[in-house]
Design an enzyme around this catalytic site. Structure first.
Site, PDB file in Angstrom:
ATOM      1  N   HIS A   1       1.047  -2.190  11.176  1.00 51.55           N
ATOM      2  CA  HIS A   1       2.327  -3.166  11.505  1.00 51.55           C
ATOM      3  C   HIS A   1       2.598  -2.634  13.010  1.00 51.55           C
ATOM      4  O   HIS A   1       4.020  -2.915  13.254  1.00 51.55           O
ATOM      5  CB  HIS A   1       3.335  -3.149  10.647  1.00 51.55           C
TER       6      HIS A   1
ATOM      7  N   SER B   1       4.091  -6.409   2.921  1.00 51.25           N
ATOM      8  CA  SER B   1       2.904  -6.232   3.483  1.00 51.25           C
ATOM      9  C   SER B   1       1.811  -6.915   2.533  1.00 51.25           C
ATOM     10  O   SER B   1       1.789  -8.031   2.411  1.00 51.25           O
ATOM     11  CB  SER B   1       2.626  -4.580   3.961  1.00 51.25           C
ATOM     12  N   LEU B   2       0.942  -5.930   2.107  1.00 51.79           N
ATOM     13  CA  LEU B   2       0.024  -6.388   1.251  1.00 51.79           C
ATOM     14  C   LEU B   2       0.250  -7.299   0.176  1.00 51.79           C
ATOM     15  O   LEU B   2      -0.461  -8.147  -0.528  1.00 51.79           O
ATOM     16  CB  LEU B   2      -0.743  -5.153   0.730  1.00 51.79           C
TER      17      LEU B   2
ATOM     18  N   ARG C   1      -9.209  -7.829   4.910  1.00 54.44           N
ATOM     19  CA  ARG C   1      -8.144  -7.309   5.185  1.00 54.44           C
ATOM     20  C   ARG C   1      -8.183  -5.872   5.451  1.00 54.44           C
ATOM     21  O   ARG C   1      -7.932  -4.851   6.399  1.00 54.44           O
ATOM     22  CB  ARG C   1      -6.889  -7.733   4.655  1.00 54.44           C
TER      23      ARG C   1
ATOM     24  N   GLN D   1       0.891  -1.265  -0.009  1.00 56.57           N
ATOM     25  CA  GLN D   1       0.206  -0.183  -0.053  1.00 56.57           C
ATOM     26  C   GLN D   1       0.864   1.069   0.105  1.00 56.57           C
ATOM     27  O   GLN D   1       1.931   1.286   0.726  1.00 56.57           O
ATOM     28  CB  GLN D   1      -0.775   0.056   1.287  1.00 56.57           C
TER      29      GLN D   1
ATOM     30  N   GLN E   1       1.385 -10.944  10.363  1.00 51.43           N
ATOM     31  CA  GLN E   1       1.814  -9.898   9.511  1.00 51.43           C
ATOM     32  C   GLN E   1       1.138  -8.711   9.931  1.00 51.43           C
ATOM     33  O   GLN E   1       1.913  -7.273   9.787  1.00 51.43           O
ATOM     34  CB  GLN E   1       1.742 -10.427   8.149  1.00 51.43           C
TER      35      GLN E   1
END
Length: 305
Positions: free
Chosen positions: A196, A90-91, A115, A11, A245
């Site tokens: 995070h 991440s994503l 998510r 992102q 995560q």
């Protein structure tokens, strides 16, 4: 013979118009983006290609980014391109799982739609993130631990760039302490929450329920997880890693270094932007790093790798 890793951005790389040339000119890309829209119950072409404010809102950004990245992945595969390992920031880890054959497109799109919603809803008031430039990781970790309140490392992006996350006051206090300790700059990020960090644990627990019925298949190709920066080939580990995560640090630099240690010499960033390609130049200049976000990039990469 090059040893290639496909890497998928996270992102923040999104923009209006991303993937439009692929959608309009490559049938498999149109099918993938339309499928993502159907699964998410959104007009994804409108979200990606027409001027709008939603594209920068987490619950819409994530599915839009993944739809475009997977579409470009399919275009690469159609041209005979393949990898020996996959990873994503991440994503982007969901794009890596699709590329590795461990998760179907449909499941990845459905999970990422949820998510994005859960991460958007879980954003507590008073959360922030900041990029710390020009400071050693150990010093950043030490100052985060010594700062009152919730603040921790969100992303180990590359040498000289680490992102911290947590409560607004704690992130600000840690930022001031880091500047005093010699950090070149501390830049507040324009994000909608402390991603995070342990403040997002609740979103991870919600995601766990969504992942329960999802089938994780045997890997065609290994992937490297953000959580441990290790190769993963065991399907039984994936769901737990994806839950962790959401609220744990993204070990991106460590993931790249792990892949290089296994002989990877070429990294192809698949999707909007050149963020990961930029990180690569700071992590290791001796490997090749290219990005594919436009049709002309596809042609160059197919010829050059």
């Amino acid at each position: 013979m090059s040893r290639v890793a496909f890497i998928s951005p996270g992102q923040g790389a999104q923009y209006v118009g991303m993937g439009q040339d692929f959608y309009e000119k490559i049938p498999v890309c149109k099918r993938v983006i339309d499928l993502a829209g159907q699964v998410a119950k959104l007009d994804l072409p409108a979200l990606c290609f027409e001027q709008n404010d939603k594209i920068n809102i987490t619950e819409y950004t994530q599915i839009a980014m993944l739809g475009v990245s997977v579409a470009i992945l399919e275009a690469l595969k159609e041209q005979g391109m393949s990898s020996c390992v996959n990873a994503g920031l991440s994503l982007g880890e969901y794009g890596a799982l699709v590329a590795s054959g461990a998760m179907s497109m449909e499941d990845a799109f459905a999970v990422v739609r949820k998510r994005g919603i859960y991460m958007q809803e879980a954003v507590p008031t008073g959360g922030a993130m900041a990029a710390v430039l020009g400071c050693e990781a150990k010093m950043i970790e030490k100052i985060c631990q010594e700062t009152e309140g919730i603040v921790s490392v969100a992303n180990y992006n590359c040498p000289g760039q680490i992102v911290i996350t947590g409560e607004t006051k704690a992130v600000s206090m840690a930022g001031e302490a880091l500047k005093e300790a010699g950090a070149r700059r501390v830049l507040p990020l324009k994000v909608s929450g402390p991603f995070h960090s342990k403040m997002l644990t609740g979103a991870g627990e919600q995601l766990k329920k969504v992942l329960e019925p999802v089938k994780i298949m045997n890997f065609d190709i290994p992937y490297v997880t953000n959580v441990t920066a290790e190769y993963v080939t065991d399907p039984s580990l994936v769901k737990s890693l994806l839950v962790q995560q959401v609220s744990s640090s993204v070990l991106w630099q460590q993931s790249v270094e792990r892949m290089i240690s296994e002989g990877v010499d070429t990294f192809i960033e698949i999707g909007p932007g050149k963020t990961l390609t930029g990180f690569m130049r700071k992590i290791n200049r001796n490997v090749k790093a290219v990005n594919v976000e436009k049709l002309e990039d596809l042609e160059k990469v197919v010829k050059g790798v």
